[in-house]
Design a protein around this motif. Structure first.
Motif, PDB file in Angstrom:
ATOM      1  N   GLY A 150      14.317  69.360 -74.600  1.00  0.00           N
ATOM      2  CA  GLY A 150      14.447  69.202 -73.444  1.00  0.00           C
ATOM      3  C   GLY A 150      13.869  69.208 -72.098  1.00  0.00           C
ATOM      4  O   GLY A 150      12.911  69.121 -71.846  1.00  0.00           O
ATOM      5  N   LEU A 151      14.662  70.594 -71.070  1.00  0.00           N
ATOM      6  CA  LEU A 151      13.218  70.256 -69.321  1.00  0.00           C
ATOM      7  C   LEU A 151      12.290  70.773 -69.515  1.00  0.00           C
ATOM      8  O   LEU A 151      12.600  72.231 -70.203  1.00  0.00           O
ATOM      9  CB  LEU A 151      14.327  70.237 -68.192  1.00  0.00           C
ATOM     10  CG  LEU A 151      15.756  70.065 -68.171  1.00  0.00           C
ATOM     11  CD1 LEU A 151      16.799  70.771 -67.246  1.00  0.00           C
ATOM     12  CD2 LEU A 151      15.428  67.959 -68.140  1.00  0.00           C
ATOM     13  N   GLY A 152      10.914  70.476 -68.807  1.00  0.00           N
ATOM     14  CA  GLY A 152      10.665  71.565 -68.441  1.00  0.00           C
ATOM     15  C   GLY A 152      10.416  72.250 -67.318  1.00  0.00           C
ATOM     16  O   GLY A 152      11.042  71.949 -66.041  1.00  0.00           O
ATOM     17  N   GLY A 153       9.765  73.166 -66.925  1.00  0.00           N
ATOM     18  CA  GLY A 153       9.389  73.840 -65.887  1.00  0.00           C
ATOM     19  C   GLY A 153       8.335  73.144 -64.988  1.00  0.00           C
ATOM     20  O   GLY A 153       7.493  73.000 -64.923  1.00  0.00           O
ATOM     21  N   ASN A 154       8.378  74.433 -63.292  1.00  0.00           N
ATOM     22  CA  ASN A 154       7.601  73.640 -62.571  1.00  0.00           C
ATOM     23  C   ASN A 154       7.291  74.737 -61.800  1.00  0.00           C
ATOM     24  O   ASN A 154       8.480  74.907 -61.120  1.00  0.00           O
ATOM     25  CB  ASN A 154       7.494  72.059 -61.599  1.00  0.00           C
ATOM     26  CG  ASN A 154       5.794  72.261 -61.260  1.00  0.00           C
ATOM     27  OD1 ASN A 154       5.404  71.877 -61.400  1.00  0.00           O
ATOM     28  ND2 ASN A 154       6.211  72.823 -59.512  1.00  0.00           N
ATOM     29  N   PHE A 155       6.483  74.973 -61.572  1.00  0.00           N
ATOM     30  CA  PHE A 155       6.231  76.504 -59.843  1.00  0.00           C
ATOM     31  C   PHE A 155       4.601  76.465 -59.244  1.00  0.00           C
ATOM     32  O   PHE A 155       3.989  75.840 -60.071  1.00  0.00           O
ATOM     33  CB  PHE A 155       6.838  78.011 -60.862  1.00  0.00           C
ATOM     34  CG  PHE A 155       6.212  78.755 -59.877  1.00  0.00           C
ATOM     35  CD1 PHE A 155       6.951  79.928 -58.746  1.00  0.00           C
ATOM     36  CD2 PHE A 155       4.986  79.730 -59.603  1.00  0.00           C
ATOM     37  CE1 PHE A 155       6.501  80.511 -58.425  1.00  0.00           C
ATOM     38  CE2 PHE A 155       4.687  81.062 -58.112  1.00  0.00           C
ATOM     39  CZ  PHE A 155       5.487  81.087 -57.676  1.00  0.00           C
ATOM     40  N   ASP A 191       0.384  73.490 -58.930  1.00  0.00           N
ATOM     41  CA  ASP A 191       1.280  73.773 -59.802  1.00  0.00           C
ATOM     42  C   ASP A 191       0.795  74.074 -61.471  1.00  0.00           C
ATOM     43  O   ASP A 191      -0.121  74.399 -61.958  1.00  0.00           O
ATOM     44  CB  ASP A 191       1.833  72.092 -59.427  1.00  0.00           C
ATOM     45  CG  ASP A 191       2.173  71.466 -58.257  1.00  0.00           C
ATOM     46  OD1 ASP A 191       3.057  72.089 -58.222  1.00  0.00           O
ATOM     47  OD2 ASP A 191       1.655  70.511 -58.304  1.00  0.00           O
ATOM     48  N   PHE A 192       2.219  75.327 -61.532  1.00  0.00           N
ATOM     49  CA  PHE A 192       1.357  75.454 -62.664  1.00  0.00           C
ATOM     50  C   PHE A 192       3.268  74.215 -63.751  1.00  0.00           C
ATOM     51  O   PHE A 192       4.871  75.203 -63.691  1.00  0.00           O
ATOM     52  CB  PHE A 192       2.257  77.178 -63.242  1.00  0.00           C
ATOM     53  CG  PHE A 192       1.001  77.498 -62.055  1.00  0.00           C
ATOM     54  CD1 PHE A 192      -0.487  77.559 -62.748  1.00  0.00           C
ATOM     55  CD2 PHE A 192       0.941  78.621 -60.741  1.00  0.00           C
ATOM     56  CE1 PHE A 192      -1.613  78.796 -61.954  1.00  0.00           C
ATOM     57  CE2 PHE A 192       0.141  78.803 -59.820  1.00  0.00           C
ATOM     58  CZ  PHE A 192      -0.985  78.990 -60.622  1.00  0.00           C
ATOM     59  N   SER A 193       2.649  74.199 -64.415  1.00  0.00           N
ATOM     60  CA  SER A 193       3.595  72.959 -64.960  1.00  0.00           C
ATOM     61  C   SER A 193       4.025  73.062 -66.362  1.00  0.00           C
ATOM     62  O   SER A 193       2.503  73.222 -67.071  1.00  0.00           O
ATOM     63  CB  SER A 193       3.665  71.569 -64.530  1.00  0.00           C
ATOM     64  OG  SER A 193       4.143  70.697 -64.738  1.00  0.00           O
ATOM     65  N   THR A 194       5.132  73.183 -67.548  1.00  0.00           N
ATOM     66  CA  THR A 194       5.295  72.926 -68.772  1.00  0.00           C
ATOM     67  C   THR A 194       6.042  72.116 -69.007  1.00  0.00           C
ATOM     68  O   THR A 194       7.153  71.465 -68.216  1.00  0.00           O
ATOM     69  CB  THR A 194       5.785  74.155 -68.922  1.00  0.00           C
ATOM     70  OG1 THR A 194       5.519  75.163 -68.487  1.00  0.00           O
ATOM     71  CG2 THR A 194       6.479  74.250 -70.024  1.00  0.00           C
ATOM     72  N   THR A 195       5.700  70.790 -69.793  1.00  0.00           N
ATOM     73  CA  THR A 195       6.797  69.875 -70.745  1.00  0.00           C
ATOM     74  C   THR A 195       6.297  69.993 -72.366  1.00  0.00           C
ATOM     75  O   THR A 195       5.617  70.509 -73.157  1.00  0.00           O
ATOM     76  CB  THR A 195       5.635  68.680 -70.745  1.00  0.00           C
ATOM     77  OG1 THR A 195       4.717  68.178 -70.874  1.00  0.00           O
ATOM     78  CG2 THR A 195       6.341  68.696 -68.898  1.00  0.00           C
ATOM     79  N   LYS A 196       7.602  69.466 -72.671  1.00  0.00           N
ATOM     80  CA  LYS A 196       8.320  69.794 -74.111  1.00  0.00           C
ATOM     81  C   LYS A 196       8.531  69.032 -75.212  1.00  0.00           C
ATOM     82  O   LYS A 196       9.445  67.648 -74.556  1.00  0.00           O
ATOM     83  CB  LYS A 196       9.518  71.399 -74.619  1.00  0.00           C
ATOM     84  CG  LYS A 196       9.201  72.315 -73.711  1.00  0.00           C
ATOM     85  CD  LYS A 196      10.086  73.489 -73.378  1.00  0.00           C
ATOM     86  CE  LYS A 196      10.197  74.789 -73.023  1.00  0.00           C
ATOM     87  NZ  LYS A 196      11.114  75.260 -73.039  1.00  0.00           N
ATOM     88  N   TYR A 197       7.801  68.616 -76.071  1.00  0.00           N
ATOM     89  CA  TYR A 197       7.622  67.648 -76.708  1.00  0.00           C
ATOM     90  C   TYR A 197       8.513  68.088 -78.365  1.00  0.00           C
ATOM     91  O   TYR A 197       8.321  69.151 -79.117  1.00  0.00           O
ATOM     92  CB  TYR A 197       6.777  66.208 -77.532  1.00  0.00           C
ATOM     93  CG  TYR A 197       6.027  66.269 -76.016  1.00  0.00           C
ATOM     94  CD1 TYR A 197       5.906  64.889 -75.648  1.00  0.00           C
ATOM     95  CD2 TYR A 197       4.927  66.704 -74.757  1.00  0.00           C
ATOM     96  CE1 TYR A 197       5.920  64.574 -74.361  1.00  0.00           C
ATOM     97  CE2 TYR A 197       4.928  66.341 -73.913  1.00  0.00           C
ATOM     98  CZ  TYR A 197       4.797  65.131 -73.535  1.00  0.00           C
ATOM     99  OH  TYR A 197       4.412  64.572 -72.040  1.00  0.00           O
ATOM    100  N   SER A 198       9.254  67.101 -79.619  1.00  0.00           N
ATOM    101  CA  SER A 198       9.287  66.926 -80.726  1.00  0.00           C
ATOM    102  C   SER A 198       8.796  66.187 -81.323  1.00  0.00           C
ATOM    103  O   SER A 198       8.940  64.750 -80.361  1.00  0.00           O
ATOM    104  CB  SER A 198      11.052  67.724 -80.781  1.00  0.00           C
ATOM    105  OG  SER A 198      11.578  68.272 -80.191  1.00  0.00           O
TER     106      SER A 198
END
Length: 268
Positions: free
Chosen positions: A60-65, A90-97
């Motif tokens: 899915g999509l990660g987020g950035n604030f 920047d406070f960033s999130t990425t997701k993996y499987s």
């Protein structure tokens, strides 16, 4: 008598209208004449991953604030051309499987390298990476003259991001156990590449709503050009799987990160 009052009302209305138009023109000119504008800014956006390995995939999509400061500076001989820069946290999130059985060993919150002994073996299923960056965009600024209280602009340039913190929240199970658990705030020193560079294009509008103060709304796309992870030597790698001959193979994750960012700024 009635006509006198009527004429006074008309005169007063005309005076207020003329004063409002003159004030509006003065407001627009005061902002237009400033070579340098600076103020506060915030980004909200999405992180898009392009994978360089089939062993893992984006989940899915990660987020950035982000919050920070921004500056628009016009060139000396042209108020319509300039440089846009600033400083974002920047406070960033990425997701993996994982697409294949993937393992690592850990001790407390430290993920161990191949060359390190001991630890508990873990089967990784999903990973959420939380990173903090200091970003410095350097963009060419192209903008129109004010049309009333508004002017419009486009930007093109590079967004330079430098990692200052990085942690993994992992979901999976310890080898030998059937219980699914979360390993939160895990650290893997030297795995992520500290510099993230992207080439971006954005556009927006600037509203001069009072005095020389302007509200700016902007949207842009930034294409990632640097890898998120280092392809380390075999004995420095943390992730592993098994090949068709059931031989253990250590590997590094590979991906680049692009961003869609929406920015709101207050310029003075």
């Amino acid at each position: 008598m009635k006509s006198i009052y009527s004429n006074k009302i008309k005169f007063l209305g005309a005076f207020l209208l003329a004063s409002g138009l003159a004030f509006g023109q003065t407001v627009a000119e005061s902002a237009a004449d400033k070579r340098v504008q600076a103020g506060l800014t915030s980004n909200l956006g999405m992180n898009l991953l392009t994978m360089g390995t089939t062993r893992m995939e984006a989940n899915g999509l990660g987020g950035n604030f982000s919050i920070g400061i921004v500056m628009h500076s016009a060139f000396k001989n042209s108020k319509n051309l300039g440089i846009a820069t600033g400083l974002d946290f920047d406070f960033s999130t990425t997701k993996y499987s994982t697409n294949v059985p993937t393992y690592y060993r850990y001790s407390d919150t430290d993920i161990l390298k191949k060359e390190q002994s001991g630890g508990t073996a873990f089967i990784l299923t999903d990973r959420s990476q939380k990173s903090t960056y200091v970003s410095v965009p350097v963009m060419l600024l192209f903008r129109t003259d004010f049309i009333g209280d508004f002017r419009y602009f486009g930007k093109f340039g590079v967004r330079n991001s430098f990692m200052v913190a990085n942690k993994f929240n992992d979901y999976g199970q310890n080898v030998g156990s059937t219980e699914m658990i979360e390993n939160n705030n895990m650290k893997s020193s030297g795995e992520a590449f500290f510099y993230q560079g992207s080439v971006g294009l954005s556009a927006g509008a600037e509203w001069n709503f009072v005095g020389s103060t302007c509200l700016v709304l902007e949207g842009g796309y930034y294409y990632g050009i640097t890898p998120q992870y280092l392809d380390r030597k075999d004995n420095k790698r943390t992730l592993s799987t098994f090949d068709s001959n059931l031989q253990q193979v250590h590997f590094s994750n590979k991906s680049t990160m692009s961003q869609i960012l929406f920015r709101i700024s207050l310029l003075f």
